[in-house]
Design a protein around this motif. Structure first.
Motif, PDB file in Angstrom:
ATOM      1  N   TYR A 216      66.805  54.198   3.373  1.00 49.90           N
ATOM      2  CA  TYR A 216      68.228  54.027   3.680  1.00 49.90           C
ATOM      3  C   TYR A 216      68.816  55.383   4.076  1.00 49.90           C
ATOM      4  O   TYR A 216      68.591  56.401   3.411  1.00 49.90           O
ATOM      5  N   THR A 218      72.530  56.589   5.931  1.00 48.44           N
ATOM      6  CA  THR A 218      73.784  56.308   6.629  1.00 48.44           C
ATOM      7  C   THR A 218      74.678  57.544   6.595  1.00 48.44           C
ATOM      8  O   THR A 218      74.879  58.144   5.546  1.00 48.44           O
ATOM      9  N   VAL A 235      81.935  51.881  -1.937  1.00 48.44           N
ATOM     10  CA  VAL A 235      80.689  51.273  -1.456  1.00 48.44           C
ATOM     11  C   VAL A 235      80.376  50.061  -2.319  1.00 48.44           C
ATOM     12  O   VAL A 235      80.201  50.186  -3.538  1.00 48.44           O
ATOM     13  N   PRO A 244      76.856  48.908   7.525  1.00 47.07           N
ATOM     14  CA  PRO A 244      77.622  49.610   6.485  1.00 47.07           C
ATOM     15  C   PRO A 244      79.123  49.500   6.706  1.00 47.07           C
ATOM     16  O   PRO A 244      79.898  49.621   5.763  1.00 47.07           O
ATOM     17  N   ILE A 248      81.485  49.272   3.319  1.00 49.71           N
ATOM     18  CA  ILE A 248      82.042  50.585   2.990  1.00 49.71           C
ATOM     19  C   ILE A 248      83.488  50.623   3.476  1.00 49.71           C
ATOM     20  O   ILE A 248      83.788  50.228   4.599  1.00 49.71           O
ATOM     21  N   THR A 261      72.914  55.158  11.210  1.00 54.65           N
ATOM     22  CA  THR A 261      72.365  54.406  10.088  1.00 54.65           C
ATOM     23  C   THR A 261      70.962  53.942  10.445  1.00 54.65           C
ATOM     24  O   THR A 261      70.617  53.813  11.631  1.00 54.65           O
ATOM     25  N   THR A 266      69.628  48.372   5.971  1.00 57.60           N
ATOM     26  CA  THR A 266      71.084  48.476   6.046  1.00 57.60           C
ATOM     27  C   THR A 266      71.793  48.250   4.723  1.00 57.60           C
ATOM     28  O   THR A 266      72.971  48.576   4.593  1.00 57.60           O
TER      29      THR A 266
END
Length: 365
Positions: A216, A218, A235, A244, A248, A261, A266
């Protein structure tokens, strides 16, 4: 009439003069910039602006050098005339100069930009000392123009106007900083983790959330749109959304953009620790580092054991049934000991026989 040998000699001599002239006369440098003033002044804690003018044939970019090794403060940067108006103005924030990343205290005014800001000397822990610092454009050792930055003493600014992040957890200025802090997403908070961000002297910041274990990765670009100097990034670790952008959010008045990202990973995973890095936009090194811990118990409903107390009516009924059963058993036991022989009617027959025998005896007498 000139002899051919003499003409040939003169031709060679003329060519040599042209070559020598071209070598002796410097070509106008494409990066020719000069300072607009011989000196730029300000007090400790001030933001001092330094303006450069470009020649007509100058490039859009120029290298700038502020300070020196001997002075204990030296920073290099590249200034770019983004709007092609022939000048670039730099802003040096002396309240944090030398204490944090160079890109956070050296910036451009207006539409122009500053890149590759690098501090060549060690970080300092107090305000930039009062004194004179050299200014150079072009090459550090062979600059095209020089000037002087004069920083005057300011007794009311004995401490940094914008404090450097501290490891002291009791420092109020660290409340919005998550350096060496663990942010937790757990079931008690519905799986939502809140990451506080402090912008300092900037109005933008880059936040990286990553975990090597899952891949992951991002990166967000945050903007202090309401100008209050801080933001909270929320988050939702329980979401399985594909972007995201969907799980987010930023606090009211602030904005963010997903810069990059890993599209193959994801969503956040339970039981994983994610690295948090916060840095000024364009910087290479993180200013602060924290950890986002996603706990295993997300989406799980706690199991509870419920004990139901019997009602008074149920208790009385059960006790009555038990008492009736017990009394019946006792009665049956007593009756069995006095009369029950195991053969129905056998007791009554014996009584009849006894009476007949007594009458017979009486008749014989």
């Amino acid at each position: 009439m000139m002899r051919s040998s003499n003409a040939h000699t003169l031709t060679i001599a003329a060519l040599l003069m042209v070559v020598l002239a071209s070598v002796a006369t410097p070509v106008s440098a494409a990066s020719q910039y000069e300072f607009t003033d011989d000196a730029y002044e300000g007090e400790q804690g001030d933001v001092i602006e330094i303006t450069l003018n470009a020649s007509a044939d100058a490039n859009d970019t120029v290298d700038v050098h502020i300070g020196s090794e001997a002075a204990g403060f030296l920073v290099h940067a590249t200034a770019t005339d983004e709007n092609d108006d022939g000048n670039v103005t730099l802003a040096l924030n002396t309240s944090t100069a030398g204490q944090v990343e160079a890109s956070s205290y050296l910036s451009a005014v207006g539409n122009d930009s500053v890149s590759n800001a690098t501090q060549a000397t060690d970080n300092i822990t107090e305000l930039l000392d009062a004194g004179s610092y050299s200014l150079k454009v072009g090459s550090m050792n062979n600059s095209s123009d020089t000037s002087v930055l004069s920083v005057k003493s300011n007794e009311s600014a004995t401490d940094p106007v914008e404090s450097t992040p501290s490891d002291d957890g009791d420092d109020e200025s660290s409340e919005l900083d998550f350096e060496k802090t663990v942010i937790t997403a757990d079931a008690a908070s519905d799986g939502v983790a809140e990451i506080p961000v402090q912008f300092g002297s900037n109005d933008t910041a880059t936040l990286l959330i990553a975990a090597d274990e899952t891949g992951y990765d991002t990166t967000l670009e945050l903007t202090d749109a309401d100008g209050d100097g801080d933001a909270v990034v929320s988050v939702d670790a329980t979401s399985d959304a594909e972007s995201p952008q969907e799980y987010i959010t930023a606090s009211d008045g602030d904005e963010f953009e997903v810069v990059s990202t890993n599209e193959s990973m994801t969503a956040l995973q339970k039981g994983i620790d994610y690295d948090l890095e916060l840095m000024p936009v364009g910087a290479e090194d993180a200013a602060t580092i924290g950890t986002l811990v996603v706990e295993e118990n997300l989406n799980e409903t706690p199991q509870t054991i419920t004990t139901t107390e019997p009602t008074t009516e149920q208790t009385t009924s059960e006790q009555t049934d038990e008492q009736t059963t017990t009394e019946s058993n006792v009665s049956a036991t007593t009756t069995g000991e006095s009369t029950d022989t195991g053969v129905p009617g056998f007791g009554a027959a014996l009584a009849v026989v006894a009476l007949v025998a007594a009458a017979f005896v009486a008749t014989r007498q």
